[in-house]
Design an enzyme around this catalytic site. Structure first.
Site, mmCIF file in Angstrom:
data_model
loop_
_atom_site.group_PDB
_atom_site.id
_atom_site.type_symbol
_atom_site.label_atom_id
_atom_site.label_comp_id
_atom_site.label_asym_id
_atom_site.label_seq_id
_atom_site.Cartn_x
_atom_site.Cartn_y
_atom_site.Cartn_z
ATOM 1 N N ASP A 180 -10.101 8.832 7.816
ATOM 2 C CA ASP A 180 -10.130 7.948 9.014
ATOM 3 C C ASP A 180 -8.953 7.794 9.906
ATOM 4 O O ASP A 180 -8.615 7.131 11.169
ATOM 5 C CB ASP A 180 -10.940 6.533 9.229
ATOM 6 C CG ASP A 180 -10.298 5.682 8.618
ATOM 7 O OD1 ASP A 180 -9.315 5.771 8.065
ATOM 8 O OD2 ASP A 180 -11.218 4.343 8.472
ATOM 9 N N ALA B 87 0.761 -1.238 -0.009
ATOM 10 C CA ALA B 87 -0.033 -0.007 0.045
ATOM 11 C C ALA B 87 0.795 1.349 -0.228
ATOM 12 O O ALA B 87 1.445 1.630 1.200
ATOM 13 C CB ALA B 87 -0.902 -0.021 1.095
ATOM 14 N N ASN C 202 -0.182 -3.337 9.116
ATOM 15 C CA ASN C 202 -0.319 -3.190 7.958
ATOM 16 C C ASN C 202 -1.328 -1.660 7.510
ATOM 17 O O ASN C 202 -2.009 -1.613 6.622
ATOM 18 C CB ASN C 202 -1.086 -4.201 7.171
ATOM 19 C CG ASN C 202 -0.262 -5.197 6.303
ATOM 20 O OD1 ASN C 202 0.695 -4.913 5.857
ATOM 21 N ND2 ASN C 202 -0.811 -6.547 6.196
ATOM 22 N N GLU D 151 -13.069 4.827 -1.405
ATOM 23 C CA GLU D 151 -12.641 3.914 -0.428
ATOM 24 C C GLU D 151 -13.604 3.399 0.770
ATOM 25 O O GLU D 151 -13.305 3.231 1.603
ATOM 26 C CB GLU D 151 -11.296 4.416 -0.144
ATOM 27 C CG GLU D 151 -10.148 4.554 -1.019
ATOM 28 C CD GLU D 151 -9.287 3.323 -1.330
ATOM 29 O OE1 GLU D 151 -8.948 2.900 -0.162
ATOM 30 O OE2 GLU D 151 -8.870 3.017 -2.342
ATOM 31 N N HIS E 296 -4.511 -5.190 -5.089
ATOM 32 C CA HIS E 296 -4.910 -6.272 -4.153
ATOM 33 C C HIS E 296 -6.449 -5.741 -3.474
ATOM 34 O O HIS E 296 -7.153 -6.642 -3.178
ATOM 35 C CB HIS E 296 -4.069 -6.298 -2.971
ATOM 36 C CG HIS E 296 -3.590 -5.245 -2.128
ATOM 37 N ND1 HIS E 296 -3.218 -4.225 -2.686
ATOM 38 C CD2 HIS E 296 -4.061 -5.042 -1.078
ATOM 39 C CE1 HIS E 296 -3.187 -3.178 -1.578
ATOM 40 N NE2 HIS E 296 -3.621 -3.825 -0.566
ATOM 41 N N ARG E 297 -6.688 -4.607 -3.429
ATOM 42 C CA ARG E 297 -8.274 -4.134 -2.854
ATOM 43 C C ARG E 297 -9.108 -4.083 -3.938
ATOM 44 O O ARG E 297 -10.502 -4.386 -3.380
ATOM 45 C CB ARG E 297 -8.004 -2.612 -2.007
ATOM 46 C CG ARG E 297 -6.748 -3.003 -1.033
ATOM 47 C CD ARG E 297 -7.115 -2.182 0.194
ATOM 48 N NE ARG E 297 -8.183 -2.789 0.804
ATOM 49 C CZ ARG E 297 -8.969 -2.457 1.980
ATOM 50 N NH1 ARG E 297 -8.145 -1.246 2.614
ATOM 51 N NH2 ARG E 297 -9.916 -2.999 2.592
ATOM 52 N N CYS F 140 -10.439 0.911 11.465
ATOM 53 C CA CYS F 140 -10.312 0.510 10.102
ATOM 54 C C CYS F 140 -10.834 -1.015 9.977
ATOM 55 O O CYS F 140 -11.561 -1.370 9.073
ATOM 56 C CB CYS F 140 -8.751 0.012 9.515
ATOM 57 S SG CYS F 140 -7.883 1.319 9.346
ATOM 58 N N ASN G 171 -13.363 0.268 4.692
ATOM 59 C CA ASN G 171 -13.397 0.263 3.150
ATOM 60 C C ASN G 171 -14.230 -0.511 2.282
ATOM 61 O O ASN G 171 -14.214 -0.634 1.085
ATOM 62 C CB ASN G 171 -11.874 0.034 2.754
ATOM 63 C CG ASN G 171 -10.899 0.933 3.734
ATOM 64 O OD1 ASN G 171 -9.952 0.237 4.137
ATOM 65 N ND2 ASN G 171 -10.916 2.052 3.468
ATOM 66 N N GLY H 47 1.819 4.845 0.201
ATOM 67 C CA GLY H 47 1.135 6.090 0.793
ATOM 68 C C GLY H 47 0.734 5.717 2.278
ATOM 69 O O GLY H 47 0.311 6.545 3.087
ATOM 70 N N SER I 244 2.346 -0.036 6.197
ATOM 71 C CA SER I 244 2.431 -1.169 5.244
ATOM 72 C C SER I 244 3.845 -0.999 4.269
ATOM 73 O O SER I 244 4.304 -2.133 4.179
ATOM 74 C CB SER I 244 1.032 -1.299 4.116
ATOM 75 O OG SER I 244 1.842 -1.704 2.708
ATOM 76 N N HIS J 77 -6.337 7.847 4.472
ATOM 77 C CA HIS J 77 -7.876 7.931 4.518
ATOM 78 C C HIS J 77 -8.115 8.853 5.596
ATOM 79 O O HIS J 77 -7.251 9.202 6.596
ATOM 80 C CB HIS J 77 -8.394 6.481 4.918
ATOM 81 C CG HIS J 77 -8.598 5.290 4.089
ATOM 82 N ND1 HIS J 77 -7.993 4.174 4.555
ATOM 83 C CD2 HIS J 77 -8.740 5.338 2.712
ATOM 84 C CE1 HIS J 77 -8.280 3.272 3.322
ATOM 85 N NE2 HIS J 77 -8.674 4.063 2.200
HETATM 86 O O1 SUG Z 1 -5.647 -0.015 2.166
HETATM 87 N N1 SUG Z 1 -3.497 -1.920 3.685
HETATM 88 C C1 SUG Z 1 -4.676 -1.295 3.808
HETATM 89 C C2 SUG Z 1 -5.132 -0.598 5.222
HETATM 90 C C3 SUG Z 1 -6.571 -0.198 5.219
HETATM 91 C C4 SUG Z 1 -6.761 0.806 6.662
HETATM 92 N N2 SUG Z 1 -8.290 1.232 6.511
HETATM 93 C C5 SUG Z 1 -8.558 2.161 6.980
HETATM 94 N N3 SUG Z 1 -7.903 3.052 7.274
HETATM 95 N N4 SUG Z 1 -9.921 2.586 6.895
HETATM 96 C C6 SUG Z 1 -4.568 -0.028 2.790
HETATM 97 O O2 SUG Z 1 -3.707 0.479 2.697
HETATM 98 C C7 SUG Z 1 -1.661 -3.227 3.298
HETATM 99 C C8 SUG Z 1 -1.457 -5.017 2.705
HETATM 100 C C9 SUG Z 1 -0.156 -5.140 2.760
HETATM 101 O O3 SUG Z 1 0.738 -4.323 2.522
HETATM 102 O O4 SUG Z 1 0.274 -6.207 2.754
HETATM 103 C C10 SUG Z 1 -3.009 -2.826 3.160
HETATM 104 O O5 SUG Z 1 -3.469 -3.053 2.070
#
Ligand code: SUG
Length: 455
Positions: free
Chosen positions: A261, A28, A372, A180, A143-144, A378, A116, A30, A34, A259
């Protein structure tokens, strides 16, 4: 009590159950956590148990608690669509050899971060009196982007009754409508049973972007567009007086606030936020005050109390702010807040001692998820529901002691206690996950929601 007067509306937090492939892949951009922890060995079992312990603690404190299942990973269908063919073993082996970054992406357990998953509007704010749901397209990362199809099936399975629940399609998965979900959406109201004002925070405008008028982040991507937020509000039928659109501060995005949040949380009439949350803080507060039927209670944390770096490192604002029956509120913070002196002091001296309803702080350890970039907030999707709507769920997704016990035992039977990125190609992992999820849909009485069940 007004909650009872108004059909006993309560917020149900639907936490994402951490999936058996939880790992640290550095996917991820930013998201500082992660990016820093990619390559570490994860402990999926501990991650799932930490999540279940948080759910149980909140349930025992009297907050209605729901659970959403993880998704099928590795997503072999996604690898096949990208040209990998042959048996599952062959697909995994080829992806590991030729495109390890794709293999990591299709193994991510990222659906655990259900903030999300979707944006939800309670029935009392919608013109047709139904609860409205839009799964987030999550198109800003591969991935998302794999999540919304299954998310939509799961939400449709749970919120099944069309006379009470309206499901909208995810927005077009293209940068202009980058969405998101609820991580950039906050509902403010006198309490859950009163009409709400919806605050949508976006990082960029897709059309007519003018850097002079609205500066963009320079280092990291802005994940939510104004146009996406406007489209969701439109789908749900919200009128002008029910919504406020606000630009996130681009410097915050560049500091790792991917985000809203991660830098603000609202509940009832309270908006807890860092002074760098919004590009035009005064305008946001003015607009909210003009629309809210009840006085807004802004709780502003200045940078001199908590630096942006400490806000991102501790996830203070990724806390859950929960309403109690007596009008007070409880803040559920991640353990990392205790480790930073400035943050812990601010919680004690500024938040708990200040003129606001926050009366209690509860610390929860969700470290596996935090590495992560996923804190307590989250991990949950907020759904405000009337008593009748809570009784109209399909499936067994409201947590009680029995369900908690079954889920803990299920994790114990199926989850590994270590998983390194190099181990993701193991075909046995794919098989273990399929078996675990097949059993889980039975426990949660969800019917068939996974690709392997749909044939
Ligand atoms: O989208 N991390 C997620 C974390 C989401 C957090 N959600 C909120 N703030 N609502 C993302 O950045 C990392 C996965 C990895 O690196 O293995 C990741 O997808």
């Amino acid at each position: 009590m007004s909650e009872l007067r108004n059909g006993d509306y309560r917020e149900v937090n639907f936490d994402g159950l951490v999936g058996p492939t939880h790992n640290y892949a550095g996917l991820a951009l930013g998201n500082v956590a992660s990016m820093t922890h990619g390559g570490l060995v994860a402990n999926p079992r501990e991650a799932a148990l930490q999540g279940l312990a948080k759910m149980k603690a909140l349930m025992e404190m009297g907050y209605p608690q729901g659970v959403l299942p993880p998704q099928q990973r590795p997503d072999l269908g996604a690898l096949r669509a990208l040209g990998f063919s042959g048996s599952d073993e062959r697909v995994l082996a080829r992806a590991a050899g030729e495109a390890p970054q794709l293999l990591r992406a299709v193994c991510s357990a990222s659906s655990m971060w259900t903030a999300n998953a979707a944006t939800v509007t309670p029935s009392l704010d919608a013109p047709d009196g139904r609860v409205h749901l839009t799964p987030a397209n999550l198109q800003s990362s591969f991935h998302r982007f794999l999540e919304p199809a299954t998310t939509a099936r799961v939400l449709a399975a749970i919120f099944h009754d069309p006379s009470r629940f309206a499901h909208h399609p995810a927005l077009p998965a293209t940068p202009a409508f980058s969405d998101e979900g609820a991580a950039n959406h906050t509902r403010l109201a006198g309490d859950h049973g009163e009409p709400g004002v919806h605050l949508y925070v976006y990082g960029r405008k897709a059309f007519g972007w003018d850097n002079e008028i609205a500066p963009a982040p320079k280092r990291f991507p802005a994940r939510q567009t104004l146009e996406a937020s406007q489209a969701v509000a439109r789908q749900h039928g919200l009128a002008d007086h029910q919504r406020v659109f606000a630009q996130q501060h681009p410097e915050a995005i560049d500091a790792g606030v991917f985000h809203n949040d991660v830098i603000a949380v609202g509940n009832g009439p309270v908006l807890l936020y860092h002074e760098m949350a919004f590009l035009d803080e005064a305008a946001v507060l003015d607009e909210l005050r003009a629309r809210l039927a009840t006085p807004l209670i802004p709780v502003r944390v200045p940078a001199e109390a908590v630096s942006l770096a400490d806000a991102v490192g501790s996830y203070l604002f990724n806390s859950q702010l929960l309403s109690n029956r007596d009008g007070s509120m409880t803040l559920v913070v991640p353990g990392e807040c205790q480790e930073r002196e400035s943050v812990w002091r601010t919680i004690q001296d500024h938040l708990l001692a200040g003129p606001n309803p926050i009366a209690e702080v509860v610390v929860k350890d969700v470290k596996q998820s935090m590495r992560n970039g996923g804190g307590p907030a989250c991990l949950r999707l907020r759904v405000v529901l009337s008593a009748e709507e809570r009784a109209a769920f399909s499936g067994r997704v409201l947590l009680d002691d029995a369900l908690h016990g079954e889920l803990v035992a299920w994790v114990g039977r199926h989850y590994r206690d270590r998983l390194a990125p190099e181990e993701l190609a193991d075909p046995q992992l794919a098989e273990e996950t399929r078996q675990a999820l097949d059993e889980l849909t039975g426990i949660l009485a969800l019917g068939s929601v996974y690709p392997f069940q749909l044939g």
